[in-house]
Motif scaffolding. Structure first.
Motif, PDB file in Angstrom:
ATOM      1  N   SER A   1      30.127  53.727  36.438  1.00  0.00           N
ATOM      2  CA  SER A   1      31.575  54.193  36.053  1.00  0.00           C
ATOM      3  C   SER A   1      30.999  55.142  36.789  1.00  0.00           C
ATOM      4  O   SER A   1      29.972  56.422  36.940  1.00  0.00           O
ATOM      5  CB  SER A   1      31.710  54.080  35.216  1.00  0.00           C
TER       6      SER A   1
ATOM      7  N   ASN B   1      50.255  50.113  27.872  1.00  0.00           N
ATOM      8  CA  ASN B   1      50.128  48.878  26.457  1.00  0.00           C
ATOM      9  C   ASN B   1      51.259  47.602  26.284  1.00  0.00           C
ATOM     10  O   ASN B   1      50.631  46.319  25.808  1.00  0.00           O
ATOM     11  CB  ASN B   1      49.375  49.524  24.903  1.00  0.00           C
TER      12      ASN B   1
ATOM     13  N   TYR C   1      51.152  45.088  28.426  1.00  0.00           N
ATOM     14  CA  TYR C   1      49.875  44.146  28.422  1.00  0.00           C
ATOM     15  C   TYR C   1      49.848  43.796  26.891  1.00  0.00           C
ATOM     16  O   TYR C   1      49.552  42.342  27.161  1.00  0.00           O
ATOM     17  CB  TYR C   1      48.517  45.127  27.723  1.00  0.00           C
TER      18      TYR C   1
ATOM     19  N   LEU D   1      43.325  40.848  29.757  1.00  0.00           N
ATOM     20  CA  LEU D   1      42.547  42.471  29.456  1.00  0.00           C
ATOM     21  C   LEU D   1      41.824  43.042  30.898  1.00  0.00           C
ATOM     22  O   LEU D   1      42.300  44.111  31.511  1.00  0.00           O
ATOM     23  CB  LEU D   1      41.423  42.310  28.600  1.00  0.00           C
ATOM     24  N   PRO D   2      41.206  42.161  31.846  1.00  0.00           N
ATOM     25  CA  PRO D   2      40.812  43.055  32.767  1.00  0.00           C
ATOM     26  C   PRO D   2      42.013  42.611  33.842  1.00  0.00           C
ATOM     27  O   PRO D   2      41.556  44.062  34.397  1.00  0.00           O
ATOM     28  CB  PRO D   2      39.633  41.935  33.399  1.00  0.00           C
TER      29      PRO D   2
ATOM     30  N   ILE E   1      43.206  46.026  32.727  1.00  0.00           N
ATOM     31  CA  ILE E   1      42.071  47.699  33.140  1.00  0.00           C
ATOM     32  C   ILE E   1      42.412  47.738  34.623  1.00  0.00           C
ATOM     33  O   ILE E   1      42.514  48.972  35.056  1.00  0.00           O
ATOM     34  CB  ILE E   1      41.021  47.172  32.763  1.00  0.00           C
ATOM     35  N   TRP E   2      41.795  46.650  35.507  1.00  0.00           N
ATOM     36  CA  TRP E   2      42.548  47.468  36.771  1.00  0.00           C
ATOM     37  C   TRP E   2      43.540  47.795  37.258  1.00  0.00           C
ATOM     38  O   TRP E   2      43.960  49.260  38.186  1.00  0.00           O
ATOM     39  CB  TRP E   2      42.149  46.190  38.116  1.00  0.00           C
TER      40      TRP E   2
ATOM     41  N   TRP F   1      45.366  50.427  35.205  1.00  0.00           N
ATOM     42  CA  TRP F   1      45.634  51.091  34.474  1.00  0.00           C
ATOM     43  C   TRP F   1      44.224  52.251  35.308  1.00  0.00           C
ATOM     44  O   TRP F   1      44.921  53.400  36.076  1.00  0.00           O
ATOM     45  CB  TRP F   1      45.269  51.562  33.682  1.00  0.00           C
ATOM     46  N   ASN F   2      43.360  51.583  35.852  1.00  0.00           N
ATOM     47  CA  ASN F   2      41.966  52.679  36.860  1.00  0.00           C
ATOM     48  C   ASN F   2      43.179  52.871  37.885  1.00  0.00           C
ATOM     49  O   ASN F   2      43.165  53.753  39.021  1.00  0.00           O
ATOM     50  CB  ASN F   2      40.893  51.971  36.599  1.00  0.00           C
TER      51      ASN F   2
END
Length: 438
Positions: free
Chosen positions: A61, A371, A374, A394-395, A398-399, A401-402
């Motif tokens: 990270s 959220n 999701y 979930l992955p 996460i991608w 959101w980033n």
């Protein structure tokens, strides 16, 4: 001619928003490379500190890498100062060149209406970019070479000689009836015995700092001369201007000593060197002198920087490194208007990026929306998978959101660069109007 603060701010912000498509086209590649250079610099710092190559496999990270660098940066500069400095210099060199590739054409667009050359993948570098770099660095070089270096050198030797003079030993006769009882004391201790500590605590610092205070006053006095104020009316009154400007300078320096003097005195007393000094006057004298000299230096640095604030835009638009209307633009009360413009733009950037984008949108509102999405997608996968949620949900989020966080800050970078270019372009046009009126 007075600078119209609201008009200039409005045009700069308007340029950053209205010309977003062009700004993105011209600067996207350079901005991406800037992010890569920043990331590479952080991992290079960590590699130097660790004594081996640090890669994404070990610190996956970038945020974690930044946190590690913040924790161990002091240790790295202490143990590997030359290598850390080399990385810093190389990173700054590349970043300055990358920024110039898009800032120069954007400034010309804002100031002259000249559209950047067509093309999506471009990193132009030529005379315009060189002028932008040189003009941007000129104020820094001027401040260091012409102001900071002479003042720092002079103040160092002045304070050195003050301390040396007051540390000289002299004979003292504590017993007035006996000339054979002699005690060796320092000059400051002798002043303390006679109740004249103010000589060393106040008079000596004032004498040491007098040339610097005088220089600050002269700069202020001549800057507000009627010939530097185009709208000045009535008969010039040099005596009144001298008294008013001197009073302002005295208030500024007095406030610096009163507000910061005690803090620095306590810090100096707590050090071992100050502990050996003895009397309070011995401690306060260097502190007061340093504060007076530092205040004068700070005022001069600010003055030069704001006199040259519009220089990059003027140099790029005129395609000349001549100062042109730069100094006319910031003469008289306009220097305070430029200061207000600078503070307003800086405050706007700070509030929007720190509080609105990162603290509100990216920390509260958008996470709540992401959220909800999701949860909705996860429930949908459970309906078609016998109550078991899909592993990919979930992955994926996460991608997503980033990616949203990265894009938000990248778009903010586009907008902020556009605002700065719009500001430089408008200040260039103001300088042309002022020179035409002269």
């Amino acid at each position: 001619m007075q600078l119209r603060i609201l008009s200039i701010l409005g045009e700069a912000l308007n340029f950053g928003g209205r010309r977003m498509a062009t700004i993105m086209r011209v600067s996207w590649l350079a901005v991406v490379l800037l992010l890569i250079v920043d990331m590479a610099s952080v991992y290079a710092y960590l590699s130097v500190i660790a004594g081996r190559v640090i890669t994404f496999a070990e610190v996956g990270s970038f945020l974690s890498a930044q946190q590690l660098l913040a924790r161990y940066a002091a240790q790295g500069w202490s143990a590997h100062g030359e290598h850390m400095a080399a990385i810093t210099a190389a990173s700054l060199f590349v970043q300055v060149i990358l920024v110039s590739t898009f800032m120069a054409p954007l400034i010309r667009m804002a100031g002259l209406g000249e559209r950047p050359a067509p093309g999506l993948v471009r990193l132009p570098f030529g005379p315009d970019q060189l002028r932008f770099i040189i003009s941007s660095l000129l104020s820094v070089v001027f401040v260091i070479v012409v102001i900071l270096l002479p003042i720092m050198t002079t103040s160092f030797f002045v304070l050195k000689y003050i301390v040396a003079a007051m540390s000289q030993t002299m004979a003292s006769f504590p017993d007035a009836d006996s000339l054979h009882t002699i005690k060796l004391i320092t000059a400051q201790e002798g002043l303390a015995q006679r109740g004249a500590e103010w000589v060393f605590g106040l008079a000596v610092p004032l004498v040491a700092a007098a040339p610097f205070v005088l220089l600050a006053w002269l700069v202020t006095f001549f800057h507000f001369s009627p010939r530097n104020r185009p709208n000045a009316t009535g008969k010039p009154n040099g005596l009144l201007r001298a008294v008013v400007t001197l009073g302002i300078i005295v208030l500024i320096f007095g406030a610096a000593v009163l507000l910061l003097g005690e803090v620095f005195t306590q810090i100096l007393k707590s050090s071992s060197a100050a502990g050996a000094g003895g009397a309070t006057g011995f401690v306060s004298a260097p502190v007061n002198a340093i504060l007076l000299i530092a205040t004068a230096t700070y005022l001069l640095v600010i003055y030069v920087n704001f006199r040259l604030y519009a220089y990059p835009g003027i140099a790029v638009c005129r395609r000349s490194l001549g100062l042109g209307g730069t100094l006319r633009l910031s003469r008289g009360w306009n220097i305070f208007r430029i200061l207000i413009i600078f503070l307003a733009v800086s405050g706007f950037f700070y509030v929007l990026q720190i509080f609105i984008i990162n603290s509100l949108l990216l920390s509260k509102l958008l996470p709540w929306v992401i959220n909800l999405l999701y949860q909705a997608v996860l429930v949908s996968t459970k309906l078609v998978n016998s109550g078991v949620g899909a592993d990919w949900v979930l992955p994926l989020f996460i991608w997503i959101w980033n990616g949203i966080k990265i894009l938000a800050n990248v778009f903010w970078a586009f907008f902020s660069y556009g605002v700065i270019a719009g500001l430089y372009g408008r200040l260039y046009r103001e300088s042309e109007h002022i020179e035409g009126d002269a």
